[in-house]
Design an enzyme around this catalytic site. Structure first.
Site, short mmCIF file in Angstrom:
data_model
loop_
_atom_site.label_atom_id
_atom_site.label_comp_id
_atom_site.label_asym_id
_atom_site.label_seq_id
_atom_site.Cartn_x
_atom_site.Cartn_y
_atom_site.Cartn_z
N LYS A 1 3.41 10.87 -11.91
CA LYS A 1 1.74 10.49 -12.74
C LYS A 1 2.89 8.37 -12.97
O LYS A 1 4.15 8.60 -13.15
CB LYS A 1 2.18 10.48 -13.87
CG LYS A 1 1.09 11.91 -13.83
CD LYS A 1 0.88 12.40 -15.51
CE LYS A 1 -0.98 13.39 -15.94
NZ LYS A 1 -0.94 13.37 -17.06
N ARG B 1 0.76 -0.96 0.31
CA ARG B 1 -0.35 -0.22 0.23
C ARG B 1 0.50 1.16 -0.15
O ARG B 1 0.17 2.10 0.19
CB ARG B 1 -0.86 -0.22 1.30
CG ARG B 1 -2.42 -1.13 0.76
CD ARG B 1 -3.09 -0.73 2.14
NE ARG B 1 -3.89 -2.13 1.58
CZ ARG B 1 -3.80 -3.20 2.73
NH1 ARG B 1 -3.20 -3.13 3.25
NH2 ARG B 1 -4.79 -3.98 2.65
N GLU C 1 -4.23 17.22 -11.57
CA GLU C 1 -4.36 17.60 -12.87
C GLU C 1 -6.51 16.91 -13.41
O GLU C 1 -7.08 16.60 -13.79
CB GLU C 1 -4.24 15.86 -14.17
CG GLU C 1 -4.49 16.54 -15.22
CD GLU C 1 -4.19 15.02 -15.76
OE1 GLU C 1 -2.73 15.66 -16.56
OE2 GLU C 1 -4.85 14.55 -16.68
N HIS D 1 6.89 7.83 -27.97
CA HIS D 1 5.94 8.23 -27.43
C HIS D 1 5.91 9.64 -28.21
O HIS D 1 5.15 10.91 -28.91
CB HIS D 1 5.93 8.38 -26.06
CG HIS D 1 5.33 9.49 -25.30
ND1 HIS D 1 3.50 9.53 -25.45
CD2 HIS D 1 5.50 11.17 -24.14
CE1 HIS D 1 3.20 10.24 -24.74
NE2 HIS D 1 3.55 11.10 -24.22
N ARG E 1 -3.19 20.89 -14.97
CA ARG E 1 -1.47 19.96 -15.26
C ARG E 1 -2.03 19.92 -16.90
O ARG E 1 -1.21 19.17 -17.16
CB ARG E 1 -1.66 18.88 -14.27
CG ARG E 1 -0.83 18.25 -14.12
CD ARG E 1 -0.63 17.13 -13.14
NE ARG E 1 0.88 16.38 -14.10
CZ ARG E 1 0.91 15.34 -12.70
NH1 ARG E 1 0.84 15.41 -10.93
NH2 ARG E 1 2.44 14.85 -13.49
N ASN F 1 -0.27 17.97 -21.53
CA ASN F 1 -0.72 17.25 -22.56
C ASN F 1 -0.79 17.47 -24.31
O ASN F 1 -1.74 16.42 -25.06
CB ASN F 1 -2.20 16.11 -21.93
CG ASN F 1 -1.39 15.16 -20.67
OD1 ASN F 1 -0.79 14.66 -20.54
ND2 ASN F 1 -3.06 15.39 -19.88
N HIS G 1 -1.75 10.17 -28.70
CA HIS G 1 -2.00 7.94 -28.08
C HIS G 1 -2.74 7.26 -28.30
O HIS G 1 -2.84 6.62 -28.27
CB HIS G 1 -2.72 9.18 -26.76
CG HIS G 1 -1.84 9.14 -25.14
ND1 HIS G 1 -2.30 9.54 -23.74
CD2 HIS G 1 -0.71 9.46 -24.77
CE1 HIS G 1 -1.45 10.17 -23.57
NE2 HIS G 1 0.10 10.23 -23.70
N HIS H 1 -1.24 15.29 -27.17
CA HIS H 1 -1.09 13.78 -26.53
C HIS H 1 -2.33 13.19 -26.74
O HIS H 1 -2.36 11.75 -26.85
CB HIS H 1 -1.35 13.67 -25.02
CG HIS H 1 0.05 14.33 -24.26
ND1 HIS H 1 1.33 15.62 -24.39
CD2 HIS H 1 1.34 13.32 -23.87
CE1 HIS H 1 2.28 15.21 -24.22
NE2 HIS H 1 2.33 14.22 -23.52
N GLU I 1 8.67 16.97 -26.47
CA GLU I 1 8.29 17.39 -24.47
C GLU I 1 8.92 18.77 -24.19
O GLU I 1 8.45 19.89 -23.62
CB GLU I 1 7.89 16.42 -23.67
CG GLU I 1 7.78 14.84 -23.92
CD GLU I 1 5.68 15.00 -23.31
OE1 GLU I 1 5.10 16.21 -23.23
OE2 GLU I 1 5.49 14.39 -23.71
N LYS J 1 7.42 22.23 -15.59
CA LYS J 1 7.01 21.28 -14.79
C LYS J 1 6.48 21.54 -13.52
O LYS J 1 5.11 21.09 -12.33
CB LYS J 1 7.41 19.70 -15.20
CG LYS J 1 6.54 19.10 -14.81
CD LYS J 1 6.10 17.79 -15.85
CE LYS J 1 5.21 16.56 -15.22
NZ LYS J 1 5.31 15.26 -16.36
#
Length: 455
Positions: free
Chosen positions: A234, A212, A328, A356, A332, A336, A343, A339, A276, A318
């Site tokens: 992330k 956990r 996000e 990517h 935030r 992207n 994606h 993206h 990026e 960032k």
């Protein structure tokens, strides 16, 4: 348009909020964030459209940023840079300010040869280094030495995963848990991610889930990971229906960026990471984008001074966004840019076929094209984006196998879909400004998709 403003003197940050009614539908409140021209990040503004259901979360956002090291004007590199071999004794440090979960990003040359940097963030006596088949022969021994040098009581284990985006899945993730359990790692252990974005995401997610939650450290070895994925917490894995759909927000103890690891990075992967870097300039840092236009050759030539600056500036951008919006809820999401299209490309052609950053580059061109069709930016920005991506040796169109239907089916399950509406990050206004919104003419999206791929 009714508006209200508040002023935060600590960072000279102004927030403007507005509400609009259109077609008897309440448009989500928009947050305009203007950064001062005299600040360390230059002058920029970002427009973020946020769901009303999340607005209370944004009212509680803390506006904090701490950076150490020089904030001087950007160094202008010679177009034919001279390589240097000197290593700074003290790393440049950028602090990600998240209260009691704040952590430093160390940036510099030869940092894996400074054991104290890693050891100060290991709190127990057990460490599990997670890496892959490509990075292990290059840097695993050096990392283990840095963890154990002068610290013989620490037990260091390692797990070596297959290399590639196609292995960022549950089956591969279980190999990390298997090793941790077999090694009887306890709750005071530390997981160390040694590799690129795939390793960082998977190791972070494993750390968030094992017992956990255990501590972890990021040691990114690619441009992509150094300027983006290693910072901000992330973590996650892919699902066959979509990228990064399974994961958690989980912050590391520190990020250690040894730019010497870029010396072994293949040219294609180095170029991929620059997508990026370019993103930060487009969405919020026009001065940084202009610096990139002048210094892209130096970055491609792996000039250490140029890369130290580019990584530092990217991490500062960032870090500030993460400090304002860790999970996000609005701001935030602007990180992207490109993206959603990107994606879809990665999922549509099969994970690992396109890097990517390559997919994000093509996706950025599509997002910019759509922004222009909406009348939100002028033609000069379209041309500059295309020119810098070509200069960075990145693709500017999606692969021919991507059809309009494939784009639409994959984008329909994107994480940024809310209440059945696809929210996109688009450019709006002068360079360095963006919007995250579902309030756009859907015809513009259709026109962009048909312009870039077959029906």
């Amino acid at each position: 348009m009714a508006s209200s403003s508040s002023f935060c003197p600590k960072h000279a940050l102004t927030l403007f909020t507005s509400n609009n009614n259109r077609h008897n539908r309440v448009i989500s409140p928009e947050f305009f964030v203007r950064f001062p021209a005299s600040g360390s990040l230059g002058s920029s503004r970002c427009v973020v459209s946020i769901d009303s259901s999340n607005s209370n979360n944004n009212n509680n956002v803390k506006h904090r940023l701490m950076t150490s090291g020089s904030s001087a004007a950007a160094p202008v590199m010679d177009q034919s840079p001279t390589q240097t071999t000197s290593s700074p004794a003290v790393p440049t440090t950028v602090e990600v300010d998240l209260g009691n979960r704040s952590y430093p990003i160390y940036i510099g040359s030869g940092l894996l040869d400074q054991p104290e940097l890693l050891q100060r963030h290991v709190h127990g006596k057990q460490v599990l280094v997670v890496t892959n088949t490509t990075i292990a022969p290059l840097y695993l021994d050096k990392t283990i030495h840095a963890l154990k040098d002068g610290n013989p009581n620490v037990k260091v284990e390692s797990v070596i995963l297959p290399d590639g985006e196609q292995f960022k899945d549950m089956d591969t993730l279980m190999k990390v848990f298997d090793k941790a359990i077999e090694s009887r790692m306890d709750r005071r252990c530390t997981f160390v991610a040694l590799g690129g974005g795939v390793i960082g995401d998977m190791c972070g997610y494993a750390a968030a889930s094992y017992l956990r939650g255990v501590n972890f450290i990021q040691i990114p070895t690619t441009v992509m990971a150094q300027v983006d994925s290693s910072v901000g917490g992330k973590t996650g894995i892919n699902h066959r229906l979509g990228k990064n759909l399974i994961g958690a927000f989980y912050q590391p103890q520190c990020v250690l960026i040894d730019i010497d690891t870029l010396n072994t990075l293949p040219d294609r992967e180095l170029a991929s990471g620059l997508a990026e870097v370019i993103k930060y300039g487009l969405i919020r840092d026009a001065e940084f984008f202009e610096w990139q236009e002048k210094n892209m050759e130096a970055l491609l030539a792996r000039d250490p001074s140029a890369f130290t600056y580019a990584i530092k500036r990217s991490c500062e951008n960032k870090a500030e966004v993460v400090s304002l919006d860790e999970k996000e809820s609005g701001l935030r999401a602007t990180l992207n840019l490109g993206h959603t299209f990107g994606h879809a490309i990665e999922t549509g052609v099969g994970y690992g076929q396109w890097f990517h950053g390559e997919a994000v580059a093509a996706g950025t061109v599509m997002a910019v094209d759509m922004s222009y069709r909406l009348g939100w930016i002028d033609d000069s920005i379209v041309k500059r984006v295309h020119k810098i991506l070509v200069k960075a040796k990145l693709p500017t169109t999606p692969p021919e196998t991507m059809t309009v239907d494939v784009f639409k089916s994959v984008m329909a399950v994107d994480k940024k879909v809310a209440d059945g509406l696809l929210r996109l990050i688009l450019l709006k206004g002068p360079l360095g400004n963006c919007v995250f919104t579902s309030d756009y003419d859907k015809k513009a999206l259709d026109d962009t998709l048909h312009a870039f791929c077959k029906s």
